[in-house]
Enzyme design. Structure first.
Site, PDB file in Angstrom:
ATOM      1  N   ASP A 183      16.379  42.283  56.975  1.00  0.00           N
ATOM      2  CA  ASP A 183      17.493  42.745  57.806  1.00  0.00           C
ATOM      3  C   ASP A 183      18.767  42.888  56.960  1.00  0.00           C
ATOM      4  O   ASP A 183      18.857  42.356  55.839  1.00  0.00           O
ATOM      5  CB  ASP A 183      17.714  41.710  58.927  1.00  0.00           C
ATOM      6  CG  ASP A 183      18.343  42.291  60.172  1.00  0.00           C
ATOM      7  OD1 ASP A 183      18.854  43.430  60.117  1.00  0.00           O
ATOM      8  OD2 ASP A 183      18.356  41.598  61.213  1.00  0.00           O
ATOM      9  N   ASP A 189      17.899  48.503  67.769  1.00  0.00           N
ATOM     10  CA  ASP A 189      17.971  47.289  68.580  1.00  0.00           C
ATOM     11  C   ASP A 189      17.985  47.643  70.063  1.00  0.00           C
ATOM     12  O   ASP A 189      17.935  46.762  70.914  1.00  0.00           O
ATOM     13  CB  ASP A 189      19.238  46.488  68.242  1.00  0.00           C
ATOM     14  CG  ASP A 189      18.990  45.544  67.076  1.00  0.00           C
ATOM     15  OD1 ASP A 189      17.828  45.434  66.634  1.00  0.00           O
ATOM     16  OD2 ASP A 189      19.955  44.915  66.607  1.00  0.00           O
TER      17      ASP A 189
HETATM   18  C1  DGJ Z   1      19.508  42.610  63.907  1.00  0.00           C
HETATM   19  C2  DGJ Z   1      18.119  43.140  64.065  1.00  0.00           C
HETATM   20  O1  DGJ Z   1      18.138  44.514  64.318  1.00  0.00           O
HETATM   21  C3  DGJ Z   1      17.426  42.382  65.188  1.00  0.00           C
HETATM   22  O2  DGJ Z   1      16.154  42.913  65.425  1.00  0.00           O
HETATM   23  C4  DGJ Z   1      17.363  40.925  64.842  1.00  0.00           C
HETATM   24  O3  DGJ Z   1      16.503  40.747  63.747  1.00  0.00           O
HETATM   25  C5  DGJ Z   1      18.754  40.384  64.554  1.00  0.00           C
HETATM   26  N1  DGJ Z   1      19.461  41.184  63.602  1.00  0.00           N
HETATM   27  C6  DGJ Z   1      18.670  38.968  64.060  1.00  0.00           C
HETATM   28  O4  DGJ Z   1      19.879  38.479  63.694  1.00  0.00           O
END
Ligand code: DGJ
Length: 732
Positions: free
Chosen positions: A472, A542
């Site tokens: 990430d 997300d």
């Molecule tokens: C952002 C990501 O897009 C999410 O899927 C998740 O992993 C969060 N960060 C975790 O902090």
């Protein structure tokens, strides 16, 4: 006499007007099965970009032609527009030479060709040299014959008597002639990725640009489609599509020039980059394709190229993943993990991924976004027995185990940030801004590269059963500044950061070729072919709301194959709308299918439906992941419907997904024509992913491809958020 002088003058002026331009004496042809890119040079070796479009089998026709452009009007369609001399077109290259001269005049030196991959790849290197300095540019065009894709990069060598500064150093330069130009590109924000923007270009320069360095594609993607003469159509018309293989700052210019031509200049965003004496700079590749049959074909070309050449292990089947993030947030712990792993196995998932929250020091536990990032030790309170038993348990249950990391970043509230303040990106004497309470680590510094590699390495050492990493990145660059780069080279940071990151990826791939890696950056912030060169997949967004996902996945599919886009089923109500499990699974099945929740919270009937969908996806995934995608109805264009289908390469199997996202009268049931089938084959059409009796007008029937593609299918929908999925199989 007066009359005579007048006549002589007008002949002379006509002569000056029309005697200019250039006459071609040589030609270079770069072609694929159906497309050609043709360049020429004149007697004095000035190189020109002549043509990109449908295949021209006799490129020699271009030799000996003279353009009618007046000689006083600057340099028409250069091969690689360089600042200076007679050229004032938007530059692909601008250089401050070692003694301050701002001009570069490139002349053709020679051309070399080579082939590889059983003749499918033909590489053409055109070498150019400045008329005054020992300054060299090689333009490298790689034709991928059957995919109809040409990639281009530039290799710039400074053999001058001192250091020079590159200001523009594009990967590719393409010059087009059409009556009108319509640009499509995707942009947005967090949870709103890949919004499709389409506009007719007017005179001037339009740019697609990112200066965020990290998670660049949340806002703009370094990719475009350009429809010539008429607006973009999925099936008809000429379209040129491109995508830049770069995971840092970029700029793509569409420059509608004085000659009424459109020049596309794609590459790393211009910056002052010092190229030292003797150094060579290699730009990233720009991937280009041409389609005479609309944007659908352009996408399919890119998808084929991506699977064969662009994506790490692009031809390998992608597994079904259950990720806990939307189910647990930061509240991961041993007992919750065992609970979800049991459900993941029961549902038929193939990889279980534990997301953020499992690490941090005693002083800075990662219980929320405010602390712990950068301290990659297991949180003993949450996992008193470590992670290994959980990974082992997942494997015992027949799945692989994956884990979340964000190794390029640190919270100020972390041991690592306190121990290594010099590793934090930012300028001395200024307050460093945080985003999501975190700072960026300086990957231009080899020590930081070792650290980031070490995070990956040590996490994998926790258990041999960890075989998936979700990588990430939740902030972008604000306030540039590197403690590692010398004061007079600070601007190099924009590129050295990305090179540092890619060095780490390379080291990881050398040591761990079989670990599956997902590039995630606050959702879809790293959807680019540079990340995909090292990572099997990206996280689509997300935003898992299935209505929004219809739009997001449509936009992403323009340039990237759906097998690379993580598409997970959320619980109902995700980001605000209640939808059926059927609708949610139908949407997710159009990508790399997965699940994003704590399944225990599902009502029992939904649990059963989810399990059913997992089984169906296993049956159809080869068609979705490796077949041809046809976008039947764009949600951006239709007020009520959206539809996509996927067809296996041999046209023996297909799946179609049709959605009514917004209710229209029950009397409004348009026929939707399927595409990509063989008109002469007979197909059995079965409605799939349903509980009970099918309500579809066509179900369990054998019909011809001809019928399905000409008459089409209509559907009975009586409310919003309804969908139908068909499995279509050849019957012999
Ligand atoms: C952002 C990501 O897009 C999410 O899927 C998740 O992993 C969060 N960060 C975790 O902090």
């Amino acid at each position: 006499m007066k009359k005579n002088i007048f006549t002589i003058l007008s002949i002379l002026s006509a002569f000056t007007l029309f005697a200019g331009g250039y006459k071609t004496t040589g030609v270079v042809d770069v072609s694929t099965n159906d497309t050609s890119m043709i360049f020429s040079y004149t007697k004095n070796k000035t190189p020109h970009f002549e043509y990109y479009g449908k295949k021209i089998s006799n490129p020699k026709d271009f030799i000996g032609l003279r353009t009618l452009t007046p000689s006083e009007m600057g340099e028409e369609n250069p091969l690689y527009s360089a600042r200076g001399g007679k050229n004032y077109i938007e530059p692909a290259l601008s250089v401050i030479h070692f003694d301050g001269d701002l001009n570069t005049e490139l002349r053709f030196v020679d051309v070399k060709k080579s082939t590889s991959d059983n003749g499918n790849i033909e590489t053409t290197t055109i070498s150019l040299k400045d008329t005054k300095y020992n300054f060299l540019v090689d333009l490298i065009y790689t034709a991928h014959k059957k995919e109809n894709v040409i990639t281009q990069r530039a290799e710039i060598t400074n053999n001058e008597d001192g250091d020079i500064t590159l200001q523009n150093f594009a990967s590719s330069y393409v010059s087009l002639r059409a009556k009108k130009y319509f640009l499509t590109h995707i942009n947005g924000q967090w949870a709103y990725e890949a919004n499709v923007s389409e506009d007719e270009l007017t005179r001037g320069t339009k740019s697609i640009v990112s200066r965020k360095l990290v998670r660049t594609t949340l806002s703009e993607n370094p990719a475009f489609m350009l429809a010539l003469n008429t607006p973009r159509n999925e099936r008809l018309g000429e379209v040129i599509a491109g995508a830049l293989v770069w995971n840092g700052n970029y700029k793509i210019d569409f420059d509608y020039d004085d000659f009424m031509q459109l020049n596309i200049i794609s590459g790393i965003a211009p910056t002052n980059y010092k190229l030292k004496k003797g150094e060579k700079f290699i730009t990233p590749e720009m991937v280009l394709t041409y389609s005479a049959n609309g944007s659908g074909q352009a996408s399919r070309n890119l998808h084929d190229w991506a699977r064969n050449y662009g994506i790490y292990k692009g031809n390998q089947q992608r597994p079904i993943i259950l990720n806990c993030w939307e189910g647990t947030g930061f509240d991961v712990n041993e007992s919750i993990m065992y609970e979800i792993i049991d459900d993941a196995a029961e549902l038929g998932a193939e990889i279980y991924v534990m997301d953020d929250g499992w690490f941090g020091s005693e002083k800075f536990p990662r219980d929320n976004a405010k602390a712990g990032l950068g301290d990659w030790q297991i949180n003993k309170r949450k996992f008193p027995n470590g992670i290994a038993p959980i990974a082992d348990y997942t494997v015992k249950k027949g799945m692989r185990f994956g884990i979340w990391i964000e190794p390029e970043m640190a919270n100020p509230n972390s041991e690592i940030a306190q121990k290594h303040p010099d590793w934090i990106v930012g300028a001395k004497g200024r307050e460093k801004p945080t985003i999501r309470y975190q700072w960026l680590l300086d990957l231009s510094n080899p020590e930081v590269q070792d650290f980031v590699f070490g995070v990956f390495d040590s996490v994998l050492k926790m258990s041999k059963n960890i075989t998936y990493i979700k990588w990430d990145a939740n902030r972008h660059l604000e306030q540039i500044g590197s403690n590692f780069m010398p004061a007079d080279e600070q601007e190099r940071f924009y590129i050295k950061y990305v090179e540092g990151l890619n060095n780490v990826y390379k080291r990881i791939r050398a040591k761990y070729p079989d670990i599956l890696v997902q590039a995630c950056a606050s959702g879809g912030g790293r959807i680019d072919y540079a990340s995909l060169k090292y990572c099997e997949e990206v996280w689509g967004s997300d935003n898992t709301n299935p209505f929004c996902r219809l739009f997001i996945q449509y936009g992403e599919s323009l340039f990237y194959p759906m097998k690379a886009i993580g598409a997970h089923v959320p619980k109902s109500g995700s980001r605000g709308i209640e939808t059926s499990m059927k609708f949610r699974t139908d949407v997710a099945m159009m990508g790399r299918f997965g699940i994003e929740m704590r399944p225990k919270n599902l009502p029992p009937d939904e649990y059963k439906e989810l399990k059913r969908a997992v089984g169906i996806y296993k049956r159809i995934r080869n068609i979705v992941q490796d077949g041809d995608m046809y976008r039947l109805i764009s949600p951006f264009e239709d007020k009520n419907f959206a539809a996509n289908m996927f067809v296996s390469k041999d046209k023996s199997k297909a799946v179609a997904f049709i959605f009514q996202h917004t209710f229209a009268s029950v009397y409004y049931r348009p026929f939707i024509k399927l595409e990509g089938l063989d008109p002469n084959k007979k197909y059995k059409v079965v409605e799939s992913n349903i509980s009970g009796k099918s309500n579809a007008p066509i179900h369990n029937r054998i019909v011809s491809g001809e019928y399905l593609m000409n008459q089409g299918i209509n559907n009975r929908f009586n409310k919003s958020f309804m969908s139908v999925m068909y499995e279509i199989t050849e019957v012999k």
